[in-house]
Design a protein around this motif. Structure first.
Motif, PDB file in Angstrom:
ATOM      1  N   ILE A 120       0.838  -1.207   0.000  1.00 33.55           N
ATOM      2  CA  ILE A 120       0.000   0.000   0.000  1.00 33.55           C
ATOM      3  C   ILE A 120       0.866   1.247   0.000  1.00 33.55           C
ATOM      4  N   GLY A 121       1.828   1.304   0.903  1.00 37.20           N
ATOM      5  CA  GLY A 121       2.735   2.440   0.986  1.00 37.20           C
ATOM      6  C   GLY A 121       3.259   2.585   2.399  1.00 37.20           C
ATOM      7  N   PRO A 122       4.409   3.237   2.567  1.00 36.75           N
ATOM      8  CA  PRO A 122       5.002   3.388   3.903  1.00 36.75           C
ATOM      9  C   PRO A 122       4.141   4.208   4.851  1.00 36.75           C
ATOM     10  N   PHE A 123       3.175   4.927   4.310  1.00 31.43           N
ATOM     11  CA  PHE A 123       2.263   5.728   5.122  1.00 31.43           C
ATOM     12  C   PHE A 123       1.221   4.870   5.832  1.00 31.43           C
ATOM     13  N   HIS A 124       1.043   3.611   5.377  1.00 28.87           N
ATOM     14  CA  HIS A 124       0.029   2.754   5.993  1.00 28.87           C
ATOM     15  C   HIS A 124       0.509   2.339   7.378  1.00 28.87           C
ATOM     16  N   HIS A 125      -0.299   2.612   8.389  1.00 31.65           N
ATOM     17  CA  HIS A 125       0.113   2.363   9.764  1.00 31.65           C
ATOM     18  C   HIS A 125       0.033   0.884  10.116  1.00 31.65           C
ATOM     19  N   SER A 126       0.981   0.426  10.896  1.00 31.45           N
ATOM     20  CA  SER A 126       0.887  -0.899  11.496  1.00 31.45           C
ATOM     21  C   SER A 126       0.030  -0.789  12.752  1.00 31.45           C
ATOM     22  N   PRO A 127      -0.497  -1.912  13.254  1.00 32.71           N
ATOM     23  CA  PRO A 127      -1.284  -1.847  14.487  1.00 32.71           C
ATOM     24  C   PRO A 127      -0.534  -1.199  15.648  1.00 32.71           C
ATOM     25  N   ALA A 128       0.764  -1.528  15.778  1.00 35.40           N
ATOM     26  CA  ALA A 128       1.544  -0.980  16.895  1.00 35.40           C
ATOM     27  C   ALA A 128       1.789   0.514  16.757  1.00 35.40           C
ATOM     28  N   GLU A 129       1.772   1.029  15.536  1.00 30.74           N
ATOM     29  CA  GLU A 129       1.916   2.471  15.356  1.00 30.74           C
ATOM     30  C   GLU A 129       0.649   3.212  15.780  1.00 30.74           C
ATOM     31  N   ILE A 130      -0.465   2.537  15.711  1.00 33.88           N
ATOM     32  CA  ILE A 130      -1.731   3.144  16.133  1.00 33.88           C
ATOM     33  C   ILE A 130      -1.945   2.957  17.630  1.00 33.88           C
ATOM     34  N   LEU A 131      -1.594   1.773  18.127  1.00 36.60           N
ATOM     35  CA  LEU A 131      -1.737   1.460  19.544  1.00 36.60           C
ATOM     36  C   LEU A 131      -0.474   0.739  20.019  1.00 36.60           C
ATOM     37  N   PRO A 132       0.470   1.439  20.641  1.00 40.31           N
ATOM     38  CA  PRO A 132       1.667   0.769  21.161  1.00 40.31           C
ATOM     39  C   PRO A 132       1.286  -0.385  22.087  1.00 40.31           C
ATOM     40  N   GLY A 133       1.926  -1.525  21.876  1.00 33.94           N
ATOM     41  CA  GLY A 133       1.584  -2.712  22.647  1.00 33.94           C
ATOM     42  C   GLY A 133       0.418  -3.500  22.089  1.00 33.94           C
ATOM     43  N   ALA A 134       0.001  -3.171  20.870  1.00 30.56           N
ATOM     44  CA  ALA A 134      -1.125  -3.868  20.241  1.00 30.56           C
ATOM     45  C   ALA A 134      -0.850  -5.359  20.132  1.00 30.56           C
ATOM     46  N   LYS A 135      -1.878  -6.150  20.376  1.00 22.08           N
ATOM     47  CA  LYS A 135      -1.766  -7.603  20.250  1.00 22.08           C
ATOM     48  C   LYS A 135      -2.689  -8.165  19.173  1.00 22.08           C
ATOM     49  N   THR A 136      -3.876  -7.551  18.991  1.00 20.18           N
ATOM     50  CA  THR A 136      -4.884  -8.135  18.107  1.00 20.18           C
ATOM     51  C   THR A 136      -5.617  -7.050  17.330  1.00 20.18           C
ATOM     52  N   VAL A 137      -5.923  -7.378  16.073  1.00 20.10           N
ATOM     53  CA  VAL A 137      -6.847  -6.577  15.273  1.00 20.10           C
ATOM     54  C   VAL A 137      -8.151  -7.354  15.166  1.00 20.10           C
ATOM     55  N   ILE A 138      -9.226  -6.767  15.661  1.00 21.91           N
ATOM     56  CA  ILE A 138     -10.561  -7.355  15.554  1.00 21.91           C
ATOM     57  C   ILE A 138     -11.228  -6.728  14.335  1.00 21.91           C
ATOM     58  N   SER A 139     -11.649  -7.549  13.390  1.00 17.00           N
ATOM     59  CA  SER A 139     -12.219  -7.045  12.142  1.00 17.00           C
ATOM     60  C   SER A 139     -13.595  -7.652  11.929  1.00 17.00           C
ATOM     61  N   TRP A 140     -14.467  -6.879  11.287  1.00 18.73           N
ATOM     62  CA  TRP A 140     -15.810  -7.407  11.006  1.00 18.73           C
ATOM     63  C   TRP A 140     -16.304  -6.992   9.628  1.00 18.73           C
ATOM     64  N   VAL A 141     -17.232  -7.806   9.126  1.00 12.83           N
ATOM     65  CA  VAL A 141     -17.931  -7.570   7.868  1.00 12.83           C
ATOM     66  C   VAL A 141     -19.399  -7.370   8.202  1.00 12.83           C
ATOM     67  N   LEU A 142     -19.978  -6.256   7.734  1.00 10.36           N
ATOM     68  CA  LEU A 142     -21.410  -6.001   7.901  1.00 10.36           C
ATOM     69  C   LEU A 142     -22.085  -6.197   6.546  1.00 10.36           C
ATOM     70  N   PRO A 143     -22.671  -7.373   6.295  1.00 10.68           N
ATOM     71  CA  PRO A 143     -23.314  -7.623   4.998  1.00 10.68           C
ATOM     72  C   PRO A 143     -24.534  -6.727   4.808  1.00 10.68           C
ATOM     73  N   ILE A 144     -24.605  -6.061   3.680  1.00 11.40           N
ATOM     74  CA  ILE A 144     -25.756  -5.206   3.387  1.00 11.40           C
ATOM     75  C   ILE A 144     -26.985  -6.086   3.165  1.00 11.40           C
ATOM     76  N   SER A 145     -28.098  -5.664   3.728  1.00 12.16           N
ATOM     77  CA  SER A 145     -29.293  -6.506   3.742  1.00 12.16           C
ATOM     78  C   SER A 145     -29.786  -6.824   2.326  1.00 12.16           C
ATOM     79  N   ARG A 146     -30.472  -7.934   2.212  1.00  6.90           N
ATOM     80  CA  ARG A 146     -31.003  -8.376   0.924  1.00  6.90           C
ATOM     81  C   ARG A 146     -31.950  -7.334   0.332  1.00  6.90           C
ATOM     82  N   VAL A 147     -32.799  -6.740   1.178  1.00  8.50           N
ATOM     83  CA  VAL A 147     -33.756  -5.746   0.689  1.00  8.50           C
ATOM     84  C   VAL A 147     -33.027  -4.607  -0.021  1.00  8.50           C
ATOM     85  N   THR A 148     -31.965  -4.117   0.579  1.00  8.74           N
ATOM     86  CA  THR A 148     -31.204  -3.014  -0.022  1.00  8.74           C
ATOM     87  C   THR A 148     -30.478  -3.468  -1.272  1.00  8.74           C
ATOM     88  N   ARG A 149     -29.904  -4.656  -1.234  1.00  9.16           N
ATOM     89  CA  ARG A 149     -29.193  -5.153  -2.419  1.00  9.16           C
ATOM     90  C   ARG A 149     -30.151  -5.300  -3.599  1.00  9.16           C
TER      91      ARG A 149
END
Length: 270
Positions: A51-80
């Motif tokens: 991506i580029g050297p500007f992209h932060h690592s987890p530890a650069e955002i939170l010193p001592g970081a151990k985990t990145v919790i990530s989620w996907v929010l599927p857009i509802s069928r009605v909207t799709r």
């Protein structure tokens, strides 16, 4: 603890009144997918090259970081379904989901951060952190200091597509979010054969339906022109329909609907 966090996110998405379209009360998002990545995963080092050297690592955002919790929010069928019918502009429901649904996504980020802090852990949502910024000109086009898509890939939630989206087990029509914490959690395995495996074009040279769905001509078999896409999504589309829809941001999402990867990982074609 992994199950506790998964249940916390799922219950917030299911029960919070912010996850509702006005009028018909249908949800913006269906049940989420949740994954975990180690903050020490070598991918986050690779992202500084990809991506580029500007992209932060987890530890650069939170010193001592151990985990990145990530989620996907599927857009509802009605909207799709409403967006499948469109050819030029996003549907009203899609635009409202992009605008107000993303506000709900930020509420989810804050909710999870607050819960982790109540448990005695440090946590931060990169998208809401003071250091987050978008960079207009990079060797790969428009980028930012934290990519929710790349965090989700690291957490085993999907792989990339011809249109630069992330194809997850619930498809490509979604919003993404993440929180970094100093709580150590077991990483979710990445099971795909490569980083573009879920896309039929990259897997076997078929499909490409997203190309024909793009009203701005930003997609081709060579990939995604971010500049053309951005001009349309943040320029032409809002100018055309934002006032009528009563939103500030409309998104587009035509290339994420009426395509084989809309709501699933498409099966290989013979």
């Amino acid at each position: 603890m992994e199950k506790t966090i998964i249940d916390l996110i799922r219950s917030f998405v299911r029960d919070d009144p912010g996850n509702r379209l006005s009028g018909n009360r249908a949800p913006y998002f269906d049940e989420p997918l949740i994954g975990f990545a180690s903050a020490a995963d070598s991918l986050f080092v690779e992202y500084k090259r990809i991506i580029g050297p500007f992209h932060h690592s987890p530890a650069e955002i939170l010193p001592g970081a151990k985990t990145v919790i990530s989620w996907v929010l599927p857009i509802s069928r009605v909207t799709r379904e409403t967006n499948r019918q469109e050819e030029q502009w996003p549907s009203r429901e899609w635009a409202v989901t992009r605008n107000s649904g993303e506000a709900f996504n930020s509420s989810l980020r804050r909710h999870l951060v607050a819960w982790l802090e109540e448990q005695g852990h440090r946590a931060v949502a990169p998208q809401l952190a003071p250091g987050w910024r978008q960079i207009d000109e990079t060797p790969i086009g428009i980028a930012s200091t934290w990519s929710e898509r790349h965090a989700a890939y690291a957490a085993g939630l999907g792989t990339f597509s011809l249109n630069d989206g992330l194809i997850t087990p619930r498809g490509i029509a979604h919003r993404l979010g993440s929180v970094i914490t100093d709580l150590s959690l077991a990483p979710t395995p990445r099971t795909s054969l490569d980083y573009r495996h879920n896309c039929l074009w990259y897997r076997q040279g078929t499909c490409g339906a997203c190309i024909g769905r793009c009203p701005a001509g930003a997609l081709s078999f060579q990939g995604h022109n971010k500049s053309i896409c951005r001009d349309y999504v943040y320029g032409a589309a809002p100018a055309a329909v934002a006032e009528a829809y009563g939103v500030n941001q409309t998104g587009c999402g035509l290339c994420q609907t009426r395509v084989s990867c809309e709501a699933m990982v498409p099966a290989s074609k013979n």
